[in-house]
Design a protein around this motif. Sequence first.
Motif, PDB file in Angstrom:
ATOM      1  N   LEU A  60      25.933 -25.482 -16.669  1.00 47.88           N
ATOM      2  CA  LEU A  60      26.265 -27.058 -16.116  1.00 47.88           C
ATOM      3  C   LEU A  60      28.003 -27.442 -17.015  1.00 47.88           C
ATOM      4  CD1 LEU A  60      23.591 -29.675 -16.930  1.00 47.88           C
ATOM      5  CD2 LEU A  60      24.969 -28.478 -15.298  1.00 47.88           C
ATOM      6  N   LEU A  61      28.572 -26.949 -17.541  1.00 50.52           N
ATOM      7  CA  LEU A  61      29.991 -26.902 -17.670  1.00 50.52           C
ATOM      8  C   LEU A  61      31.116 -25.875 -17.252  1.00 50.52           C
ATOM      9  CD1 LEU A  61      32.509 -28.030 -20.148  1.00 50.52           C
ATOM     10  CD2 LEU A  61      31.601 -25.853 -21.840  1.00 50.52           C
ATOM     11  N   VAL A  62      29.964 -24.328 -16.779  1.00 50.87           N
ATOM     12  CA  VAL A  62      31.212 -23.482 -16.890  1.00 50.87           C
ATOM     13  C   VAL A  62      31.535 -23.749 -15.669  1.00 50.87           C
ATOM     14  CG1 VAL A  62      30.889 -21.677 -15.586  1.00 50.87           C
ATOM     15  CG2 VAL A  62      30.239 -21.619 -18.552  1.00 50.87           C
ATOM     16  N   VAL A  63      30.367 -24.678 -14.757  1.00 52.66           N
ATOM     17  CA  VAL A  63      31.001 -25.396 -13.395  1.00 52.66           C
ATOM     18  C   VAL A  63      31.610 -26.276 -12.787  1.00 52.66           C
ATOM     19  CG1 VAL A  63      28.290 -23.880 -12.008  1.00 52.66           C
ATOM     20  CG2 VAL A  63      28.921 -26.671 -12.989  1.00 52.66           C
ATOM     21  N   GLN A  64      31.555 -26.765 -14.075  1.00 48.53           N
ATOM     22  CA  GLN A  64      32.538 -27.629 -13.968  1.00 48.53           C
ATOM     23  C   GLN A  64      34.382 -27.484 -14.725  1.00 48.53           C
ATOM     24  OE1 GLN A  64      31.575 -31.739 -15.290  1.00 48.53           O
ATOM     25  NE2 GLN A  64      30.196 -30.527 -15.867  1.00 48.53           N
ATOM     26  N   ILE A  65      35.085 -26.301 -15.170  1.00 49.76           N
ATOM     27  CA  ILE A  65      36.370 -26.011 -15.421  1.00 49.76           C
ATOM     28  C   ILE A  65      36.421 -25.689 -13.917  1.00 49.76           C
ATOM     29  CG2 ILE A  65      37.004 -23.929 -16.405  1.00 49.76           C
ATOM     30  CD1 ILE A  65      35.352 -23.675 -18.791  1.00 49.76           C
ATOM     31  N   LYS A  66      37.896 -26.300 -13.752  1.00 48.24           N
ATOM     32  CA  LYS A  66      38.350 -26.072 -12.850  1.00 48.24           C
ATOM     33  C   LYS A  66      39.917 -25.106 -13.168  1.00 48.24           C
ATOM     34  CE  LYS A  66      35.608 -27.988  -9.699  1.00 48.24           C
ATOM     35  NZ  LYS A  66      34.300 -28.162 -10.454  1.00 48.24           N
ATOM     36  N   ASP A  67      40.494 -25.783 -14.347  1.00 50.94           N
ATOM     37  CA  ASP A  67      41.802 -24.987 -14.454  1.00 50.94           C
ATOM     38  C   ASP A  67      42.247 -24.871 -16.054  1.00 50.94           C
ATOM     39  OD1 ASP A  67      42.301 -27.442 -15.829  1.00 50.94           O
ATOM     40  OD2 ASP A  67      43.871 -27.990 -13.558  1.00 50.94           O
ATOM     41  N   TYR A  68      43.409 -24.218 -16.982  1.00 46.74           N
ATOM     42  CA  TYR A  68      43.254 -24.348 -17.824  1.00 46.74           C
ATOM     43  C   TYR A  68      42.654 -25.714 -19.031  1.00 46.74           C
ATOM     44  CZ  TYR A  68      47.325 -26.440 -18.658  1.00 46.74           C
ATOM     45  OH  TYR A  68      48.840 -28.003 -18.266  1.00 46.74           O
ATOM     46  N   ARG A  69      43.332 -26.762 -18.526  1.00 41.19           N
ATOM     47  CA  ARG A  69      42.788 -28.039 -18.993  1.00 41.19           C
ATOM     48  C   ARG A  69      41.504 -28.495 -19.657  1.00 41.19           C
ATOM     49  NH1 ARG A  69      46.900 -31.348 -15.313  1.00 41.19           N
ATOM     50  NH2 ARG A  69      45.139 -30.633 -13.875  1.00 41.19           N
ATOM     51  N   HIS A  70      41.051 -28.150 -18.409  1.00 41.54           N
ATOM     52  CA  HIS A  70      39.314 -27.945 -18.875  1.00 41.54           C
ATOM     53  C   HIS A  70      38.541 -26.958 -19.639  1.00 41.54           C
ATOM     54  CE1 HIS A  70      39.780 -29.628 -14.139  1.00 41.54           C
ATOM     55  NE2 HIS A  70      38.602 -30.590 -14.998  1.00 41.54           N
ATOM     56  N   ILE A  71      39.861 -26.557 -19.932  1.00 40.29           N
ATOM     57  CA  ILE A  71      39.196 -25.159 -20.928  1.00 40.29           C
ATOM     58  C   ILE A  71      39.326 -25.176 -22.046  1.00 40.29           C
ATOM     59  CG2 ILE A  71      39.430 -22.851 -21.699  1.00 40.29           C
ATOM     60  CD1 ILE A  71      39.957 -22.144 -19.005  1.00 40.29           C
ATOM     61  N   VAL A  72      41.076 -25.801 -22.466  1.00 38.58           N
ATOM     62  CA  VAL A  72      40.952 -26.216 -24.032  1.00 38.58           C
ATOM     63  C   VAL A  72      40.709 -27.866 -24.181  1.00 38.58           C
ATOM     64  CG1 VAL A  72      43.179 -27.924 -24.487  1.00 38.58           C
ATOM     65  CG2 VAL A  72      43.755 -25.731 -23.266  1.00 38.58           C
ATOM     66  N   VAL A  73      39.877 -28.713 -23.602  1.00 44.56           N
ATOM     67  CA  VAL A  73      39.014 -29.900 -24.267  1.00 44.56           C
ATOM     68  C   VAL A  73      37.516 -29.465 -24.355  1.00 44.56           C
ATOM     69  CG1 VAL A  73      38.209 -31.673 -23.012  1.00 44.56           C
ATOM     70  CG2 VAL A  73      40.371 -31.826 -22.900  1.00 44.56           C
ATOM     71  N   ALA A  74      37.058 -28.322 -23.491  1.00 47.68           N
ATOM     72  CA  ALA A  74      35.770 -28.165 -23.445  1.00 47.68           C
ATOM     73  C   ALA A  74      35.994 -27.457 -25.029  1.00 47.68           C
ATOM     74  CB  ALA A  74      35.563 -26.932 -22.906  1.00 47.68           C
ATOM     75  N   VAL A  75      37.028 -26.384 -25.278  1.00 46.84           N
ATOM     76  CA  VAL A  75      36.613 -25.959 -27.107  1.00 46.84           C
ATOM     77  C   VAL A  75      37.021 -26.245 -27.215  1.00 46.84           C
ATOM     78  CG1 VAL A  75      38.598 -23.798 -27.578  1.00 46.84           C
ATOM     79  CG2 VAL A  75      37.319 -23.350 -25.638  1.00 46.84           C
ATOM     80  N   THR A  76      38.143 -27.218 -27.222  1.00 48.03           N
ATOM     81  CA  THR A  76      38.539 -28.690 -27.915  1.00 48.03           C
ATOM     82  C   THR A  76      37.436 -28.916 -29.261  1.00 48.03           C
ATOM     83  OG1 THR A  76      40.541 -28.467 -27.896  1.00 48.03           O
ATOM     84  CG2 THR A  76      40.532 -30.322 -29.071  1.00 48.03           C
ATOM     85  N   ALA A  77      36.360 -29.823 -27.840  1.00 52.55           N
ATOM     86  CA  ALA A  77      35.642 -30.327 -28.181  1.00 52.55           C
ATOM     87  C   ALA A  77      34.406 -29.634 -28.610  1.00 52.55           C
ATOM     88  CB  ALA A  77      34.765 -31.115 -26.279  1.00 52.55           C
ATOM     89  N   GLY A  78      34.597 -28.777 -28.628  1.00 49.21           N
ATOM     90  CA  GLY A  78      33.253 -27.775 -29.612  1.00 49.21           C
ATOM     91  C   GLY A  78      33.732 -27.234 -30.562  1.00 49.21           C
ATOM     92  N   LEU A  79      35.321 -26.986 -30.980  1.00 48.10           N
ATOM     93  CA  LEU A  79      35.108 -26.361 -31.995  1.00 48.10           C
ATOM     94  C   LEU A  79      35.518 -27.786 -33.015  1.00 48.10           C
ATOM     95  CD1 LEU A  79      38.569 -24.140 -31.819  1.00 48.10           C
ATOM     96  CD2 LEU A  79      35.951 -23.452 -32.324  1.00 48.10           C
ATOM     97  N   LEU A  80      35.427 -29.095 -32.943  1.00 50.98           N
ATOM     98  CA  LEU A  80      35.363 -30.374 -33.577  1.00 50.98           C
ATOM     99  C   LEU A  80      34.021 -30.754 -34.321  1.00 50.98           C
ATOM    100  CD1 LEU A  80      38.538 -32.695 -31.699  1.00 50.98           C
ATOM    101  CD2 LEU A  80      38.144 -30.995 -34.003  1.00 50.98           C
ATOM    102  N   ALA A  81      33.493 -30.366 -32.905  1.00 54.90           N
ATOM    103  CA  ALA A  81      31.948 -30.535 -33.170  1.00 54.90           C
ATOM    104  C   ALA A  81      31.303 -30.089 -34.090  1.00 54.90           C
ATOM    105  CB  ALA A  81      31.094 -30.911 -32.193  1.00 54.90           C
ATOM    106  N   VAL A  82      31.837 -28.531 -34.295  1.00 57.85           N
ATOM    107  CA  VAL A  82      31.377 -27.547 -35.490  1.00 57.85           C
ATOM    108  C   VAL A  82      31.986 -27.909 -36.631  1.00 57.85           C
ATOM    109  CG1 VAL A  82      31.005 -25.611 -36.156  1.00 57.85           C
ATOM    110  CG2 VAL A  82      30.284 -25.522 -33.757  1.00 57.85           C
TER     111      VAL A  82
END
Length: 237
Positions: A183-205
């Motif tokens: 579900l996350l992959v289909v919502q990624i449209k540009d680099y900012r989505h990637i930055v936010v997604a990766v940041t959220a994942g790393l912070l959660a861990v």
Amino acid sequence: MPEIHRNIEAKHGHPVLKGMEMALPVVLGYLTVGFAYGMLARNAGLSLLQSGLMSLIVYAGSAQLISVGLFAAGVPPLSIILTTFIVNIRHLLMSAALAPYFEQWRTMEKVAFGLELTDETFALHSSSFSMGMPAKATVFAVNITSQAAWIAGSLLGAVLSGQVADISTFGLDFALPAMFIALLVVQIKDYRHIVVAVTAGLLAVLLYVNGIDQWHVLMAASLAAGLGVLLWQPVQE
């Protein structure tokens, strides 16, 4: 109705069928994870009726899985309720994100929508609403189809719980993360989505491994959302 959704519904037929089709990725995940929940609920001592009612009334995958674990451990009911509340408090963020789209909806329609909002349907609606508000029938079809799949998986798992000794051998615990990734992959449209997604994942861990095991998702999502707001700010000349 926005032109893009008129075209979509003209292609796929009735808006209810369109909503059911949109929910298909969630259905596949919910049948699997719901099956695991049903088996765990029965093994924890819940009856078939109680297992099904929890999926009907509570309808919160992670909270249900945590609840049956606490129930099996003999944790007092109040503690289970408070834990469920903390786990589900992320719904405040999801509801706030979708609230602007429902300004023209009646109060009871908003309540009905909110009662069936999950992480996965939130992802579907966020992507869909960004292209224009679809028909109400489509929106509710997504929610109802998804919950029906969750209930069906739960009941099936509860019924077959006595036939499987160890559900970990089936790898069902990976079904939920896999569904979130899809579900996350289909919502990624540009680099900012990637930055936010990766940041959220790393912070959660990072928060989780440092002992924040109840609030790590909410805190990571809030911080990453703040970063997203900064990234989407217009550049000042």
